[in-house]
Write an enzyme that holds these catalytic residues in place. Structure first.
Site, mmCIF file in Angstrom:
data_model
loop_
_atom_site.group_PDB
_atom_site.id
_atom_site.type_symbol
_atom_site.label_atom_id
_atom_site.label_comp_id
_atom_site.label_asym_id
_atom_site.label_seq_id
_atom_site.Cartn_x
_atom_site.Cartn_y
_atom_site.Cartn_z
ATOM 1 N N SER A 1 -8.538 -6.847 -4.175
ATOM 2 C CA SER A 1 -9.596 -8.280 -3.731
ATOM 3 C C SER A 1 -11.131 -7.785 -4.329
ATOM 4 O O SER A 1 -11.334 -6.757 -4.124
ATOM 5 C CB SER A 1 -9.517 -8.650 -2.307
ATOM 6 O OG SER A 1 -9.940 -7.585 -1.629
ATOM 7 N N GLU B 1 -7.942 -11.842 -6.794
ATOM 8 C CA GLU B 1 -7.339 -12.458 -5.698
ATOM 9 C C GLU B 1 -8.036 -13.704 -4.859
ATOM 10 O O GLU B 1 -8.039 -13.925 -3.804
ATOM 11 C CB GLU B 1 -6.845 -11.372 -4.577
ATOM 12 C CG GLU B 1 -6.246 -10.374 -5.075
ATOM 13 C CD GLU B 1 -5.692 -9.219 -3.820
ATOM 14 O OE1 GLU B 1 -5.937 -9.619 -2.661
ATOM 15 O OE2 GLU B 1 -5.265 -8.147 -4.282
ATOM 16 N N CYS C 1 -4.149 1.611 4.451
ATOM 17 C CA CYS C 1 -5.390 1.687 5.301
ATOM 18 C C CYS C 1 -5.366 1.496 6.599
ATOM 19 O O CYS C 1 -4.165 1.249 7.182
ATOM 20 C CB CYS C 1 -6.423 0.848 4.687
ATOM 21 S SG CYS C 1 -5.793 -0.900 4.421
ATOM 22 N N HIS D 1 -16.234 -0.574 4.275
ATOM 23 C CA HIS D 1 -16.531 -1.329 5.447
ATOM 24 C C HIS D 1 -18.051 -1.331 5.948
ATOM 25 O O HIS D 1 -18.230 -1.786 6.743
ATOM 26 C CB HIS D 1 -15.804 -0.849 6.599
ATOM 27 C CG HIS D 1 -14.417 -0.982 6.320
ATOM 28 N ND1 HIS D 1 -13.463 0.126 6.025
ATOM 29 C CD2 HIS D 1 -13.445 -1.881 6.857
ATOM 30 C CE1 HIS D 1 -12.306 -0.455 5.759
ATOM 31 N NE2 HIS D 1 -12.144 -1.611 6.471
ATOM 32 N N CYS E 1 -10.726 0.452 -0.066
ATOM 33 C CA CYS E 1 -9.926 -0.712 0.429
ATOM 34 C C CYS E 1 -10.202 -1.702 -0.494
ATOM 35 O O CYS E 1 -11.206 -1.833 -1.278
ATOM 36 C CB CYS E 1 -10.087 -0.918 1.891
ATOM 37 S SG CYS E 1 -8.743 -1.952 2.589
#
Length: 441
Positions: free
Chosen positions: A119, A170, A330, A381, A413
């Site tokens: 994504s 995405e 993850c 993150h 991620c």
């Protein structure tokens, strides 16, 4: 010896916290009454406790009749497909070593190939476009045109950055499980069954309500369009059967194993359709693989891994040797099941690793991990942009545990929740670090 406990000494409670169930069915206005009667959210569970404590026989009779009714209609086609599964359906040929040679010759990627997990940032405009289509305020043509424009922009950006294996971004997806559940037979969706995922993030899991099957391609249109916009390799992006089930509310009338195999057969159809339409790399994410591990490690295989790992193999075992299968993991520590992960027989596995100080590298080396691997080189993150030097040092550390022929370079991620400016800066540094390593080899 029989022990009698006085009523006043018996305490009735839930088996665990109600934190991870929705709040109340009173807010579900669109589900049919015969379906909703089978649902029990937090408020309803508390009411059931009160009924048990009071000994209300009428409530118990209603519950007994509810469970006596047939809830799910079996799908004969799905049942026949399950019955035809053999051991050969879980084995991909040729073996990994031979496939690896074939794929290296096919793709001719440089050392330390760069890619992302799937994504790209979902802006307010992306979310607004999806919401408008869902509400019916724009046509499907308008919805598709907007997403195709975003895909084209995303591909152009990745080409400018110099990434080796591209993704389509995405932009059409709200959630990696709900997106697929909404297109599979056997699923239903609630209005307000929100549950806490992590931190302050909540999700609305789909509900497995019957036998699961696929009635049409779910991602092929987007992947084929994306591949038509570039000469570079475009990854097809799917969610794996174990994660789809683990992040759904499952049925209770059949085993988790059977439900997962049903989903696996449906996703396998999608994999083969992507391959047939020229998608040469297909990523099948299993982010939630670890989440249903039993508390006792002695039960890990007999009660879970012995069917969860083969379910993943069931998805990809029929593809051609030159088709490269990726997966991503993850949200968890994977060191203690690293050999089971290798047994998934994927061609490339990417891990969330940077927040754990790359400790997974020791487990990879100790297990003689054969699968090509991409431990995340920076933490998505955080909004912090990692420097070229930081990523380069992380890659050098990886090379002490992983051979250069097997190491991929990627973020931890997906980039869905990140801002566009920080994403571009981080990926620019990621590509620069990979090039520095290539020059030294």
């Amino acid at each position: 010896m029989q022990i009698t406990v006085a009523d006043e000494n018996i305490v009735i409670g839930t088996s665990c916290s109600l934190l991870h169930v929705p709040y109340t069915t009173a807010s579900e206005e669109k589900l049919a009454a015969d379906i909703l009667s089978h649902f029990s959210y937090a408020e309803e569970k508390i009411q059931e406790l009160n009924e048990l404590a009071s000994g209300d026989q009428s409530a118990l009779e209603v519950n007994k009749k509810l469970f006596a009714t047939e809830r799910v209609a079996k799908d004969e086609t799905v049942q026949n497909a399950l019955a035809k599964i053999t051991e050969a359906d879980f084995v991909r040929k040729p073996d990994f070593a031979e496939r690896e040679k074939i794929q290296h010759e096919t793709f001719k990627l440089p050392l330390f190939p760069t890619t992302t997990i799937g994504s790209f940032p979902q802006t307010k405009e992306v979310r607004a476009n999806r919401a408008a289509f869902k509400k019916g305020t724009i046509t499907r043509e308008q919805y598709v045109e907007f997403n195709q424009k975003k895909i084209t922009e995303c591909i152009k950006l990745q080409e400018e950055l110099g990434l080796d294996v591209l993704v389509h971004g995405e932009f059409e997806r709200n959630d990696m499980v709900e997106y697929f559940g909404s297109q599979l037979n056997g699923y239903l969706f609630t209005q307000n069954a929100w549950v806490q995922s992590y931190g302050t993030r909540c999700v609305k899991p789909p509900v497995v309500w019957g036998d699961v099957s696929r009635n049409k391609p779910m991602t092929v249109e987007w992947s084929v369009y994306a591949q038509s916009q570039t000469k570079k390799i475009m990854k097809g992006m799917l969610t794996g059967p174990v994660t789809i089930l683990n992040w759904s509310f499952p049925r209770e009338d059949i085993s988790l194993k059977e439900q997962t195999q049903q989903i696996a057969l449906a996703i396998r159809e999608e994999v083969l359709d992507l391959e047939k339409n020229g998608i040469k790399i297909i990523q099948i994410d299993e982010a939630a693989l670890r989440e249903k591990l039993p508390l006792r490690s002695s039960d890990w295989h007999t009660e879970y891994l012995d069917w969860a790992i083969p379910a993943f193999r069931l998805v990809h075992s029929k593809v051609q040797p030159q088709t490269q299968i990726h997966t991503h993991m993850c949200y968890s520590e994977f060191n203690d099941i690293i050999r089971d992960i290798d047994a998934m027989d994927a061609d490339v596995i990417t891990f969330e690793a940077s927040r754990a100080d790359l400790k997974i590298l020791d487990a990879l080396k100790e297990a003689n991990f054969r699968t090509e691997v991409g431990p995340g080189v920076y933490d998505i993150h955080s909004a912090r942009v990692p420097s070229v030097e930081e990523i380069t040092e992380a890659l050098k550390k990886m090379l002490t545990k992983v051979s250069k022929e097997k190491l991929w370079v990627n973020p931890d991620c997906g980039l869905k929740t990140r801002g566009e400016e920080e994403t571009v800066a981080s990926l620019k540094n990621l590509v620069a670090a990979a090039k520095i390593l290539r020059e030294g080899n």
